[in-house]
Design an enzyme around this catalytic site. Sequence first.
Site, PDB file in Angstrom:
ATOM      1  NE  ARG A  10      -1.582   1.640   3.710  1.00  0.00           N
ATOM      2  CZ  ARG A  10      -1.073   2.845   3.972  1.00  0.00           C
ATOM      3  NH1 ARG A  10      -1.401   3.891   3.238  1.00  0.00           N
ATOM      4  NH2 ARG A  10      -0.224   2.997   4.969  1.00  0.00           N
ATOM      5  CB  VAL A  11       1.805   3.983  -1.932  1.00  0.00           C
ATOM      6  CG1 VAL A  11       3.087   3.177  -2.014  1.00  0.00           C
ATOM      7  CG2 VAL A  11       0.972   3.807  -3.192  1.00  0.00           C
ATOM      8  CB  SER A  12      -0.411   7.536   1.630  1.00  0.00           C
ATOM      9  OG  SER A  12      -0.045   6.756   2.749  1.00  0.00           O
ATOM     10  CB  THR A  13      -0.377  10.100  -2.584  1.00  0.00           C
ATOM     11  OG1 THR A  13       1.002   9.879  -2.902  1.00  0.00           O
ATOM     12  CG2 THR A  13      -0.466  10.698  -1.194  1.00  0.00           C
ATOM     13  CD  GLN A  16       3.340   7.964  -1.195  1.00  0.00           C
ATOM     14  OE1 GLN A  16       2.183   7.758  -0.823  1.00  0.00           O
ATOM     15  NE2 GLN A  16       4.355   8.004  -0.349  1.00  0.00           N
TER      16      GLN A  16
END
Length: 207
Positions: A10-13, A16
């Site tokens: 998972r990445v937040s944005t 990314q």
Amino acid sequence: MGKKVVIFARVSTIVQDYDRQVSELTALAANNNWKVCACFTEKISGAKANTERIELLRMVEYVTNNAIDKVLVTELSRLGRNTLGVLEVIELLNSKKVSIYIQNYAIETLTPEGAINPMSQFLITILAEVARMERKTIHERIESGYKNYRINGGVVGRKIGYRKDKETMREEYKEEIRLFKKNYSLRNIHTLTNTSINTLRKLKTMI
């Protein structure tokens, strides 16, 4: 034959990239002779509720239905930054005898025999305490807000005779209903979504 595992990254944005996480976890699996059966990736804030994280729910559903042994993550925050949500996922997977391997700590939540790993239990205990403190803080803020609202003449609570109709319930709790249709148990849905048991019982009668 090696253990059956899935990768979760998972990445937040949206800008990314999770390729590094997937690459590192793929190499980890190869080095341990683990078979990667699926890879789940998402670009979403880890602070979101579990019910808003479609890939997380798909991963839980997949490991439950495909006799997966481990879920691989580079670090615990990849499961989420909402402490309560992370704890719920860990407890649900552990109850299914699915271990979570946390690469940066080089530990996993279950022993080879399927028991809770003592080191991970320490971590889970800390998470549980943090979650308890978060709930307490939220409760105190809500109570403070209610108190100020009442002081200024506001009335707290539903209007007398107010009751949500079935269509409103179906729309508001569509993810919970979807999980019911996937044959998730009431208890597992409660763990994943934190929706009250009484509400889930009402939803079950609407399917």
